[in-house]
Design a protein around this motif. Sequence first.
Motif, PDB file in Angstrom:
ATOM      1  N   ASP A 258      27.828  37.709  42.446  1.00  0.00           N
ATOM      2  CA  ASP A 258      27.769  36.844  43.622  1.00  0.00           C
ATOM      3  C   ASP A 258      28.355  37.572  44.824  1.00  0.00           C
ATOM      4  O   ASP A 258      29.152  38.496  44.670  1.00  0.00           O
ATOM      5  CB  ASP A 258      28.533  35.530  43.374  1.00  0.00           C
ATOM      6  N   THR A 259      27.965  37.159  46.017  1.00  0.00           N
ATOM      7  CA  THR A 259      28.496  37.826  47.199  1.00  0.00           C
ATOM      8  C   THR A 259      29.941  37.401  47.408  1.00  0.00           C
ATOM      9  O   THR A 259      30.277  36.228  47.298  1.00  0.00           O
ATOM     10  CB  THR A 259      27.682  37.481  48.448  1.00  0.00           C
ATOM     11  N   GLY A 260      30.764  38.345  47.698  1.00  0.00           N
ATOM     12  CA  GLY A 260      32.173  38.057  47.880  1.00  0.00           C
ATOM     13  C   GLY A 260      32.493  37.769  49.328  1.00  0.00           C
ATOM     14  O   GLY A 260      31.603  37.703  50.176  1.00  0.00           O
ATOM     15  N   HIS A 261      33.775  37.582  49.604  1.00  0.00           N
ATOM     16  CA  HIS A 261      34.213  37.340  50.973  1.00  0.00           C
ATOM     17  C   HIS A 261      34.937  38.565  51.478  1.00  0.00           C
ATOM     18  O   HIS A 261      35.654  39.205  50.730  1.00  0.00           O
ATOM     19  CB  HIS A 261      35.144  36.130  51.020  1.00  0.00           C
ATOM     20  N   GLY A 262      34.766  38.851  52.761  1.00  0.00           N
ATOM     21  CA  GLY A 262      35.495  39.958  53.362  1.00  0.00           C
ATOM     22  C   GLY A 262      34.653  41.217  53.400  1.00  0.00           C
ATOM     23  O   GLY A 262      33.456  41.203  53.600  1.00  0.00           O
ATOM     24  N   ARG A 263      35.327  42.318  53.130  1.00  0.00           N
ATOM     25  CA  ARG A 263      34.742  43.632  53.334  1.00  0.00           C
ATOM     26  C   ARG A 263      34.410  44.273  51.983  1.00  0.00           C
ATOM     27  O   ARG A 263      35.250  44.266  51.084  1.00  0.00           O
ATOM     28  CB  ARG A 263      35.796  44.449  54.083  1.00  0.00           C
ATOM     29  N   PRO A 264      33.191  44.798  51.835  1.00  0.00           N
ATOM     30  CA  PRO A 264      32.898  45.499  50.580  1.00  0.00           C
ATOM     31  C   PRO A 264      33.714  46.788  50.477  1.00  0.00           C
ATOM     32  O   PRO A 264      33.878  47.503  51.467  1.00  0.00           O
ATOM     33  CB  PRO A 264      31.402  45.800  50.670  1.00  0.00           C
ATOM     34  N   VAL A 265      34.242  47.049  49.295  1.00  0.00           N
ATOM     35  CA  VAL A 265      35.052  48.258  49.070  1.00  0.00           C
ATOM     36  C   VAL A 265      34.692  48.866  47.714  1.00  0.00           C
ATOM     37  O   VAL A 265      34.067  48.202  46.884  1.00  0.00           O
ATOM     38  CB  VAL A 265      36.575  47.946  49.060  1.00  0.00           C
ATOM     39  N   LEU A 266      35.106  50.098  47.520  1.00  0.00           N
ATOM     40  CA  LEU A 266      35.116  50.669  46.173  1.00  0.00           C
ATOM     41  C   LEU A 266      36.561  50.632  45.708  1.00  0.00           C
ATOM     42  O   LEU A 266      37.458  51.128  46.402  1.00  0.00           O
ATOM     43  CB  LEU A 266      34.611  52.112  46.185  1.00  0.00           C
ATOM     44  N   VAL A 267      36.785  50.019  44.555  1.00  0.00           N
ATOM     45  CA  VAL A 267      38.135  49.902  44.014  1.00  0.00           C
ATOM     46  C   VAL A 267      38.333  51.039  43.014  1.00  0.00           C
ATOM     47  O   VAL A 267      37.585  51.157  42.046  1.00  0.00           O
ATOM     48  CB  VAL A 267      38.319  48.542  43.305  1.00  0.00           C
ATOM     49  N   GLY A 268      39.348  51.884  43.272  1.00  0.00           N
ATOM     50  CA  GLY A 268      39.627  53.005  42.384  1.00  0.00           C
ATOM     51  C   GLY A 268      40.777  52.671  41.449  1.00  0.00           C
ATOM     52  O   GLY A 268      41.831  52.212  41.899  1.00  0.00           O
ATOM     53  N   ILE A 269      40.540  52.850  40.155  1.00  0.00           N
ATOM     54  CA  ILE A 269      41.588  52.582  39.156  1.00  0.00           C
ATOM     55  C   ILE A 269      41.651  53.771  38.208  1.00  0.00           C
ATOM     56  O   ILE A 269      40.676  54.087  37.530  1.00  0.00           O
ATOM     57  CB  ILE A 269      41.280  51.291  38.359  1.00  0.00           C
ATOM     58  N   ARG A 270      42.808  54.424  38.157  1.00  0.00           N
ATOM     59  CA  ARG A 270      42.945  55.537  37.217  1.00  0.00           C
ATOM     60  C   ARG A 270      43.067  54.989  35.796  1.00  0.00           C
ATOM     61  O   ARG A 270      43.792  53.998  35.573  1.00  0.00           O
ATOM     62  CB  ARG A 270      44.184  56.370  37.551  1.00  0.00           C
ATOM     63  N   PRO A 271      42.395  55.651  34.830  1.00  0.00           N
ATOM     64  CA  PRO A 271      42.444  55.176  33.433  1.00  0.00           C
ATOM     65  C   PRO A 271      43.876  55.040  32.913  1.00  0.00           C
ATOM     66  O   PRO A 271      44.153  54.186  32.078  1.00  0.00           O
ATOM     67  CB  PRO A 271      41.684  56.260  32.659  1.00  0.00           C
ATOM     68  N   GLU A 272      44.805  55.871  33.449  1.00  0.00           N
ATOM     69  CA  GLU A 272      46.185  55.833  32.960  1.00  0.00           C
ATOM     70  C   GLU A 272      47.031  54.780  33.678  1.00  0.00           C
ATOM     71  O   GLU A 272      48.184  54.574  33.323  1.00  0.00           O
ATOM     72  CB  GLU A 272      46.838  57.217  33.086  1.00  0.00           C
ATOM     73  N   ASP A 273      46.466  54.116  34.694  1.00  0.00           N
ATOM     74  CA  ASP A 273      47.217  53.096  35.428  1.00  0.00           C
ATOM     75  C   ASP A 273      46.929  51.688  34.912  1.00  0.00           C
ATOM     76  O   ASP A 273      47.308  50.700  35.525  1.00  0.00           O
ATOM     77  CB  ASP A 273      46.878  53.166  36.927  1.00  0.00           C
ATOM     78  N   VAL A 274      46.226  51.624  33.797  1.00  0.00           N
ATOM     79  CA  VAL A 274      45.830  50.331  33.239  1.00  0.00           C
ATOM     80  C   VAL A 274      46.768  49.988  32.087  1.00  0.00           C
ATOM     81  O   VAL A 274      47.089  50.845  31.275  1.00  0.00           O
ATOM     82  CB  VAL A 274      44.365  50.415  32.742  1.00  0.00           C
ATOM     83  N   ALA A 275      47.226  48.714  32.043  1.00  0.00           N
ATOM     84  CA  ALA A 275      48.093  48.277  30.948  1.00  0.00           C
ATOM     85  C   ALA A 275      47.492  47.050  30.284  1.00  0.00           C
ATOM     86  O   ALA A 275      46.669  46.351  30.888  1.00  0.00           O
ATOM     87  CB  ALA A 275      49.490  47.959  31.477  1.00  0.00           C
ATOM     88  N   GLY A 276      47.927  46.797  29.042  1.00  0.00           N
ATOM     89  CA  GLY A 276      47.403  45.654  28.306  1.00  0.00           C
ATOM     90  C   GLY A 276      47.924  44.336  28.862  1.00  0.00           C
ATOM     91  O   GLY A 276      48.962  44.296  29.519  1.00  0.00           O
ATOM     92  N   GLY A 277      47.204  43.248  28.626  1.00  0.00           N
ATOM     93  CA  GLY A 277      47.649  41.903  28.989  1.00  0.00           C
ATOM     94  C   GLY A 277      47.479  41.607  30.455  1.00  0.00           C
ATOM     95  O   GLY A 277      46.742  42.286  31.171  1.00  0.00           O
ATOM     96  N   HIS A 278      48.201  40.567  30.905  1.00  0.00           N
ATOM     97  CA  HIS A 278      48.057  40.107  32.286  1.00  0.00           C
ATOM     98  C   HIS A 278      49.204  40.611  33.148  1.00  0.00           C
ATOM     99  O   HIS A 278      50.279  40.892  32.630  1.00  0.00           O
ATOM    100  CB  HIS A 278      47.985  38.581  32.318  1.00  0.00           C
ATOM    101  N   PRO A 279      48.978  40.720  34.458  1.00  0.00           N
ATOM    102  CA  PRO A 279      50.040  41.244  35.328  1.00  0.00           C
ATOM    103  C   PRO A 279      51.172  40.237  35.498  1.00  0.00           C
ATOM    104  O   PRO A 279      50.937  39.026  35.444  1.00  0.00           O
ATOM    105  CB  PRO A 279      49.312  41.484  36.651  1.00  0.00           C
ATOM    106  N   ASP A 280      52.402  40.750  35.692  1.00  0.00           N
ATOM    107  CA  ASP A 280      53.549  39.883  35.993  1.00  0.00           C
ATOM    108  C   ASP A 280      53.393  39.308  37.384  1.00  0.00           C
ATOM    109  O   ASP A 280      53.477  38.122  37.601  1.00  0.00           O
ATOM    110  CB  ASP A 280      54.852  40.686  35.933  1.00  0.00           C
ATOM    111  N   GLY A 281      53.215  40.186  38.362  1.00  0.00           N
ATOM    112  CA  GLY A 281      53.052  39.741  39.744  1.00  0.00           C
ATOM    113  C   GLY A 281      51.611  39.925  40.172  1.00  0.00           C
ATOM    114  O   GLY A 281      50.696  39.479  39.490  1.00  0.00           O
ATOM    115  N   ASP A 282      51.443  40.615  41.330  1.00  0.00           N
ATOM    116  CA  ASP A 282      50.102  40.899  41.809  1.00  0.00           C
ATOM    117  C   ASP A 282      49.484  41.992  40.963  1.00  0.00           C
ATOM    118  O   ASP A 282      50.124  42.982  40.643  1.00  0.00           O
ATOM    119  CB  ASP A 282      50.153  41.378  43.268  1.00  0.00           C
ATOM    120  N   GLY A 283      48.251  41.817  40.625  1.00  0.00           N
ATOM    121  CA  GLY A 283      47.553  42.839  39.853  1.00  0.00           C
ATOM    122  C   GLY A 283      46.138  42.376  39.611  1.00  0.00           C
ATOM    123  O   GLY A 283      45.827  41.192  39.767  1.00  0.00           O
TER     124      GLY A 283
END
Length: 355
Positions: A258-283
Amino acid sequence: MAGLVLDQVRKSFGRTEVLRGIDLDVAPGEMVVVVGASGCGKSTLLRLVAGLEQPSSGRIMLDGEDITARDPAARDIAMVFQHYALYPHMSVFDNMAYGLKVRRLPRAEIAARVEEAAQMLHISPLLGRKPRELSGGQRQRVAIGRAVVRKPRLFLFDEPLSSLDARLRTSMRAEIKRLQRRLGVTSLYVTHDQHEAMSLGDRILVLNEGRPAQLGPPMEIYARPADTAVAELIGDPPMNLLPGWLDANGRVRLETGDTGHGRPVLVGIRPEDVAGGHPDGDGLVLRFTPDTVEPMGAEVLLVGRLDTGAAFSVRTLPASFALGSRLDFHCPAQRLHLFDPGSGQRIGPAGPVAR
Ligand SMILES: Nc1ncnc2c1ncn2[C@@H]1O[C@H](COP(=O)(O)OP(=O)(O)OP(=O)(O)O)[C@@H](O)[C@H]1O
Ligand SMILES: [Mg+2]
């Protein structure tokens, strides 16, 4: 300005512009590593500095002198290539001494310099041998020794280790670094191996299609890649790049169709910056289904897809993963990288907030 300075250096072969305006400052004693994809102009850049090619325009300065038009032999620069050519009929000693003999240095001085270099490179016991009696790594050391004995004003290395096996490459790169530090010779080192670039460079120059994409200390380039080309080149395995949206509150969402709101971006995520489960704060929550596991030693690489359909990879500690089942991962907001989908350029100095 001392050291090596390139000022708007350009090079065309026929109608093809291979180097498109290179500005670079290598401080005295500094080692700058030039990294980039095959064909991006790395060797051409070194050949221009060595004087083996002439730039189409721009200036090259060494220790304050303009050497752009100077004869290669008069530049006092030593170059080490990937395919070192040793003289097969000469001993290791004579191979290393050759350049000094040509310069008519006194015999005692030649012997002293060769022996000093041989000691630094751990090849003293080999000085009497012929090149065919040496292993690949030993031959490469002789080639480096031949450059070192000259005590040049500048070292140029063009992928000197790429013909060696992985283990030897790692130990040789540590030796080159020690040697370069000890001699304090200003150096430009070309490689397409990001690990070599990260471990050897005081700074790294990333070239992309003949243009400088980024110049900076290794960790800065890793932490804040200037564009998607740099992001994909530095980091192992490469950064995941996913289409998404950045809203007016600085929140990031992945595109789900679906079309989002705001500005289209490419989100970069390093494979080593990913952790299991849900984020504590913002994530950013990542609903991920791995379909293969690749062992990487202390860690494993999970390769699969997100619920959005995008290909994705996660580097994590080994565990028993249920392949084909959805797992929840997340990436902390401050670890997200945002890029403009059109230009590929990094967006914003501040870390985004994810949702
Ligand atoms: N003498 C030449 N004449 C014409 N084109 C050339 C010449 N030398 C290099 N090129 C072209 O310039 C581009 C850059 O070549 P260069 O050898 O500098 O690349 P590189 O970054 O060192 O690549 P690799 O990692 O494969 O060694 C290539 O497209 C190559 O074909
Ligand atoms: Mg090359």
